[in-house]
Enzyme design. Structure first.
Site, PDB file in Angstrom:
ATOM      1  N   VAL A  21      25.109  -9.829  -3.429  1.00  0.00           N
ATOM      2  CA  VAL A  21      24.059  -9.055  -3.290  1.00  0.00           C
ATOM      3  C   VAL A  21      24.412  -7.890  -2.160  1.00  0.00           C
ATOM      4  CG1 VAL A  21      21.551  -8.837  -2.360  1.00  0.00           C
ATOM      5  CG2 VAL A  21      22.275 -10.862  -3.819  1.00  0.00           C
TER       6      VAL A  21
ATOM      7  N   ASN B 200      49.231  -4.032  -6.643  1.00  0.00           N
ATOM      8  CA  ASN B 200      50.537  -4.429  -7.314  1.00  0.00           C
ATOM      9  C   ASN B 200      51.225  -3.032  -7.350  1.00  0.00           C
ATOM     10  OD1 ASN B 200      49.736  -7.087  -7.770  1.00  0.00           O
ATOM     11  ND2 ASN B 200      48.647  -6.723  -9.503  1.00  0.00           N
TER      12      ASN B 200
ATOM     13  N   GLY C  51      31.376  -7.248   3.335  1.00  0.00           N
ATOM     14  CA  GLY C  51      30.204  -7.156   4.577  1.00  0.00           C
ATOM     15  C   GLY C  51      30.911  -6.606   5.809  1.00  0.00           C
TER      16      GLY C  51
END
Length: 627
Positions: free
Chosen positions: A289, A492, A543
């Site tokens: 979220v 990569n 976050g």
């Protein structure tokens, strides 16, 4: 007495010295320097002379690459590449770049699979270190770090040779192993939840589900390509005495001298909750979220507002029984709470590797009502003062036995039913302006349907479908389903030139670009400069916890401050969505498995005329009535 021939030799040396210095215009340059500096009377005269003459020195060239094994933000091995250049006749360390790692292993993988992934990661880092210290070190020597295109071209050719070598080895191994065993082996579907058992009769519904595309194999050592390309880009910016984001912007828009007059910053998608899909709770559909601050706020103001919401969410989750639920929403409207409903499970008191709180829920509305309640408590209104984004990660939910997505424990939905689920969700919570990976990339017809149904209301973003940027670039087309935009990750063998080329393709097709951080993020903050320089619309960093993620938000704030100081910062007016239903040409039938597009053509969704663009209304209704 000096020998007779000594005077002649000395005179000859003087003539040679005079010719040498005149040939390099040294007397003329010395005179120019003295004339230019005398009126200034600099406090550090020799420093000023050194700066003056440094403008005539040769351009720095790469003299050494150094690769080493380091740890990323979750303690996994990854690659660091150092660039050393010859600068004014001396070897000098210019910069380094640390690659972020990305794993395709799902969260619910068995311990054996995770152990195999860790071994593979260790092997690829060891091989990458070897490539950097040996082959690439010799190959790039004496190249200018400012010549990004040439460096990336050579890296690409080197990688292609390694791929061909790997294919030849595999052919030899297969030829040697063929006579030994002819028995077929059962291969589990990676990325899905369950595979059908051999001999099990498949239903007609199951046969209509496109099978999962095989995961693109990652060549052992490929980190060396991406790490070297990024390190060279950072070195080029350092040599030119400009920030990396400006260096990338100049590379993208082929501006060799003039800096862009204005630059925009990507809006952050900040993860507040990491919904544990394999906790005792039932909700499977939501992985993250995220909060998106409104466009009219500066980044600093937006992040401060998200921190206020996060603080209130933590307060609501701390005491037992304070978690908002459908009963809370009904009670606020004056209705008696439904005591027959089960209370939501308590949150898991852990911080995710994404830098946010791990929680578990029993239904889809609970985390959204938590966000709504937290915003209301601090005087904010969702849909006006803050917006939501949901990362569904639907590719992790497919049950290949049933041919359906398991959105809640024991609750399954077909791909067509998933479209209805999202339409109902957006109608109930119009403050959601982005859905990330709402479907598997293989369910292309349903991507078309959801884009037509919701494209004018929110962004439909593909993340899992666009992991291998190098393959998308080689194909010269976008082998992704119809969507509003894609999340690009620098992992990569991806090169800086690949990002520049592919974001140019996205810009030309009116798709938005989102730069996203991989699972195994490092302390290197170059991703932020890449996002700014490439003109990404959003940046997805996780976050506001964990040092490897917070350092990137700090870098984003520093760039905003620098652009504002230079008066080159331009703000986006509002969020704009694409109305796919307004296309003039009908979509082709996509109910069957769609093969990759030909190299000389684009997918149907990319060859359509310009689409109608809708801006986000200034005020969205806040409907919390749930059924």
């Amino acid at each position: 007495m000096e020998p007779c021939g000594g005077g002649g030799r000395l005179a000859e040396l003087r003539r040679e010295a005079a010719e040498y210095y005149r040939g390099h215009r040294v007397p003329q340059r010395v005179e120019e320097a003295l004339n230019a500096l005398f009126p200034l009377c600099p406090a550090d005269l020799y420093g000023a002379l050194a700066n003056y003459f440094s403008t005539f020195s040769k351009a720095p060239v790469i003299c050494k690459l150094a690769g080493r094994k380091v740890l990323d933000g979750v303690g996994k091995p990854t690659l660091e590449v150092e660039i050393h250049c010859t600068v004014k006749n001396y070897e000098k360390r210019i910069c380094s770049a640390i690659m972020s790692s990305h794993s395709h292993v799902p969260e619910n993988a068995s311990p054996e699979i995770k152990e195999g992934d860790e071994k593979e990661r260790s092997d690829t880092v060891a091989t990458a270190v070897e490539w950097v210290n040996e082959s690439l070190n010799m190959m790039l020597r004496d190249l200018k770090p400012t010549d990004q295109c040439e460096v990336d071209k050579m890296l690409g050719e080197y990688f292609r040779k390694k791929v061909e070598e790997k294919k030849e080895i595999q052919k030899e191994e297969e030829a040697a192993a063929a006579p030994l065993s002819c028995a077929p082996s059962a291969v589990a579907l990676s990325g899905g939840k369950k595979a059908a058992k051999p001999g099990k009769k498949m239903s007609s519904t199951e046969r209509t589900i496109p099978p999962a595309e095989p995961i693109e194999p990652v060549l052992c050592g490929s980190l060396a390509i991406g790490g070297t390309s990024l390190a060279v880009a950072k070195a080029g910016a350092t040599i030119n005495h400009i920030p990396l984001y400006l260096h990338i912007a100049l590379l993208k828009y082929n501006q060799l001298q003039d800096s862009p007059k204005e630059m925009t910053l990507p809006r952050p998608m900040i993860t507040l909750l990491n919904c544990e899909k394999f906790s005792p709770a039932k909700l499977q559909l939501v992985k993250e979220v995220m909060l998106i601050p409104p466009a009219q706020l500066s980044l600093k103001q937006g992040i401060e507002r998200v921190l206020d919401v996060q603080k209130e969410v933590m307060r609501l989750l701390e005491p037992a029984g304070k978690v908002p639920s459908p009963q809370l929403a009904d009670n606020k409207k004056g209705k008696a709470p439904n005591t027959g409903k089960k209370a939501p499970p308590p949150p898991l008191k852990r911080v995710s590797h994404l830098g946010c709180l791990i929680t578990g829920w029993d239904n889809l509305e609970q985390p959204l009502l938590l966000m709504q309640t937290a915003c209301n408590n601090i005087g904010l209104e969702l849909g006006t003062d803050m917006y939501l984004a949901i990362n569904c990660a639907a590719h992790e939910l497919m049950d290949y036995v049933k041919g359906k997505y398991e959105i809640l424990t024991g609750t399954f939905k077909s791909p067509d039913e998933m479209v209805d689920v999202y339409v109902e969700l957006i109608n109930k919570f119009p403050s959601i302006i982005a859905l990330v990976d709402p479907l598997r990339k293989e369910d292309r017809q349903q991507w078309n349907n959801i884009c037509c149904a919701l494209g004018s209301k929110c962004y439909l973003i593909a993340e899992d479908a666009a992991t291998n940027i190098s393959k998308l670039k080689i194909d010269q087309s976008m082998n992704v389903p119809m969507c509003s935009g894609v999340v690009l990750k620098y992992i990569n063998q991806t090169k800086v030139s690949d990002l520049i080329e592919f974001t140019g393709l996205l810009d030309g097709q009116r798709h938005i670009t989102i730069l996203g951080s991989p699972d195994g993020e490092s302390s290197d903050d170059s991703l932020v400069d890449l996002a700014v320089g490439l003109g990404a619309r959003f940046i997805k960093l996780g976050g506001l916890s964990r040092g490897e993620r917070v350092t990137k938000y700090n870098r984003l704030l520093a760039i905003e401050e620098e652009l504002a100081k230079n008066r080159t910062l331009r703000f986006e007016a509002n969020f704009e969505f694409t109305d796919f239903a307004e296309e003039t040409q009908p979509e082709k039938e996509l109910s069957d498995v769609i093969p990759p597009p030909a190299q000389d053509s684009l997918p149907p969704q990319l060859s359509q005329p310009a689409l109608q663009v809708h801006s986000l209304p200034a005020h969205l209704p806040n409907n919390n009535t749930l059924t």
